[in-house]
Design a protein around this motif. Structure first.
Motif, mmCIF file in Angstrom:
data_model
loop_
_atom_site.group_PDB
_atom_site.id
_atom_site.type_symbol
_atom_site.label_atom_id
_atom_site.label_comp_id
_atom_site.label_asym_id
_atom_site.label_seq_id
_atom_site.Cartn_x
_atom_site.Cartn_y
_atom_site.Cartn_z
ATOM 1 N N ALA A 101 -3.436 -0.140 4.806
ATOM 2 C CA ALA A 101 -3.236 1.300 4.595
ATOM 3 C C ALA A 101 -3.348 2.054 5.918
ATOM 4 O O ALA A 101 -2.498 2.893 6.237
ATOM 5 C CB ALA A 101 -4.235 1.838 3.573
ATOM 6 N N VAL B 97 0.360 5.325 0.830
ATOM 7 C CA VAL B 97 -0.569 6.302 1.399
ATOM 8 C C VAL B 97 0.074 7.687 1.351
ATOM 9 O O VAL B 97 1.102 7.916 1.988
ATOM 10 C CB VAL B 97 -0.942 5.943 2.853
ATOM 11 C CG1 VAL B 97 -1.976 6.931 3.392
ATOM 12 C CG2 VAL B 97 -1.459 4.508 2.956
ATOM 13 N N TYR C 68 -1.810 -0.576 -3.968
ATOM 14 C CA TYR C 68 -3.008 0.265 -3.934
ATOM 15 C C TYR C 68 -2.592 1.617 -3.390
ATOM 16 O O TYR C 68 -1.893 1.681 -2.383
ATOM 17 C CB TYR C 68 -4.110 -0.354 -3.077
ATOM 18 C CG TYR C 68 -5.482 -0.156 -3.673
ATOM 19 C CD1 TYR C 68 -6.072 1.108 -3.679
ATOM 20 C CD2 TYR C 68 -6.166 -1.196 -4.269
ATOM 21 C CE1 TYR C 68 -7.319 1.304 -4.259
ATOM 22 C CE2 TYR C 68 -7.408 -1.007 -4.846
ATOM 23 C CZ TYR C 68 -7.975 0.251 -4.840
ATOM 24 O OH TYR C 68 -9.207 0.449 -5.424
ATOM 25 N N VAL D 182 0.848 -1.190 0.000
ATOM 26 C CA VAL D 182 0.000 0.000 0.000
ATOM 27 C C VAL D 182 0.885 1.241 0.000
ATOM 28 O O VAL D 182 1.972 1.247 0.572
ATOM 29 C CB VAL D 182 -0.964 0.039 1.205
ATOM 30 C CG1 VAL D 182 -2.022 -1.044 1.081
ATOM 31 C CG2 VAL D 182 -0.224 -0.076 2.532
ATOM 32 N N TYR E 254 -6.189 -4.575 1.767
ATOM 33 C CA TYR E 254 -5.466 -3.353 1.421
ATOM 34 C C TYR E 254 -5.878 -2.214 2.370
ATOM 35 O O TYR E 254 -5.032 -1.461 2.850
ATOM 36 C CB TYR E 254 -5.746 -2.935 -0.023
ATOM 37 C CG TYR E 254 -5.004 -3.728 -1.072
ATOM 38 C CD1 TYR E 254 -3.654 -3.517 -1.307
ATOM 39 C CD2 TYR E 254 -5.669 -4.653 -1.869
ATOM 40 C CE1 TYR E 254 -2.970 -4.211 -2.294
ATOM 41 C CE2 TYR E 254 -5.003 -5.354 -2.859
ATOM 42 C CZ TYR E 254 -3.656 -5.135 -3.063
ATOM 43 O OH TYR E 254 -2.989 -5.831 -4.038
ATOM 44 N N ASP E 255 -7.189 -2.072 2.610
ATOM 45 C CA ASP E 255 -7.683 -0.997 3.470
ATOM 46 C C ASP E 255 -7.126 -1.106 4.890
ATOM 47 O O ASP E 255 -6.728 -0.096 5.479
ATOM 48 C CB ASP E 255 -9.212 -0.999 3.524
ATOM 49 C CG ASP E 255 -9.868 -0.543 2.230
ATOM 50 O OD1 ASP E 255 -9.163 -0.064 1.311
ATOM 51 O OD2 ASP E 255 -11.109 -0.657 2.134
ATOM 52 N N TYR F 99 -3.524 5.309 -1.807
ATOM 53 C CA TYR F 99 -4.503 5.948 -0.913
ATOM 54 C C TYR F 99 -4.071 7.373 -0.621
ATOM 55 O O TYR F 99 -2.900 7.724 -0.794
ATOM 56 C CB TYR F 99 -4.556 5.208 0.433
ATOM 57 C CG TYR F 99 -5.139 3.831 0.396
ATOM 58 C CD1 TYR F 99 -6.431 3.594 0.848
ATOM 59 C CD2 TYR F 99 -4.398 2.749 -0.065
ATOM 60 C CE1 TYR F 99 -6.967 2.313 0.837
ATOM 61 C CE2 TYR F 99 -4.928 1.477 -0.086
ATOM 62 C CZ TYR F 99 -6.218 1.262 0.367
ATOM 63 O OH TYR F 99 -6.749 -0.001 0.357
ATOM 64 N N PRO G 175 -5.657 0.832 -7.856
ATOM 65 C CA PRO G 175 -4.619 -0.202 -7.770
ATOM 66 C C PRO G 175 -3.716 -0.137 -9.001
ATOM 67 O O PRO G 175 -4.096 0.421 -10.035
ATOM 68 C CB PRO G 175 -5.433 -1.497 -7.789
ATOM 69 C CG PRO G 175 -6.605 -1.158 -8.661
ATOM 70 C CD PRO G 175 -6.896 0.304 -8.422
ATOM 71 N N PRO H 106 -9.169 5.010 -0.603
ATOM 72 C CA PRO H 106 -8.559 4.256 -1.708
ATOM 73 C C PRO H 106 -8.763 4.989 -3.028
ATOM 74 O O PRO H 106 -9.855 5.465 -3.320
ATOM 75 C CB PRO H 106 -9.298 2.921 -1.686
ATOM 76 C CG PRO H 106 -10.595 3.197 -0.996
ATOM 77 C CD PRO H 106 -10.367 4.365 -0.083
#
Length: 173
Positions: free
Chosen positions: A81, A38, A117, A36, A77-78, A119, A102, A99
């Protein structure tokens, strides 16, 4: 447990889980896994930028405009993150990162790749980054970040994610 012992999901080219392995083995064998990215902004819309510590397993001592990392086995993924953003920024109680998209990162000069992914999160809390992860940090206006792209050495996966984020913003506008 060391970072190298952390168990990760191994995924195929379609991001389907096909196995699990310790992080050290994943890196050594260049197995496809999940990460991830962010982008953290403060209340003034500045971007959190940092230099990775020399002891990092991947891209030591390079700059990055993202906090983040690997997605653990069985983790979404969430979930990753939020966990990674709070860990690296050294805060708790962040809003859930939003999000965006991807993509599969592929290193240009090696067979390394990982599903990623991207974010964004707003961090209005005072940050206290992990000393094991972050050697230097600051919140920079995006214009300053753009100026530093050509003068600082950046983590290539973060740089790729940032270029994709800029293209994503253009297509969303």
């Amino acid at each position: 447990m060391s970072a190298a012992d952390e168990i990760l999901d191994i995924v195929d080219e379609n991001d389907h889980v096909i196995g699990q392995a310790p992080r050290g083995e994943v890196y050594a064998k260049r197995l496809r896994h999940r990460c991830v990215f962010v982008l953290a902004r403060d209340a003034d819309d500045r971007v959190f930028v940092h230099r990775r510590t020399p002891g990092k397993l991947v891209f030591p001592s390079l700059y990055d405009m993202f906090v983040g990392g690997v997605v653990g086995a069985g983790e979404s993924y969430d979930e990753a993150a939020l966990r990674e953003a709070e860990e690296e920024l050294g805060v708790s109680g962040l809003p859930r990162p939003v999000p965006l998209f991807p993509f599969m990162y592929e290193a240009g000069d090696s067979p390394q790749s990982w599903w990623s992914y991207v974010y964004e999160v707003r961090c209005t809390l005072p940050v206290n980054p992990q000393v094991e992860e972050v050697a230097w940090h600051d919140f920079l206006p995006e214009e300053e970040l753009e100026r530093r792209l050509s003068t600082w050495e950046w983590a290539p996966d973060g740089r790729a994610a940032y270029e994709r984020l800029k293209a994503f913003r253009i297509h969303r506008a």
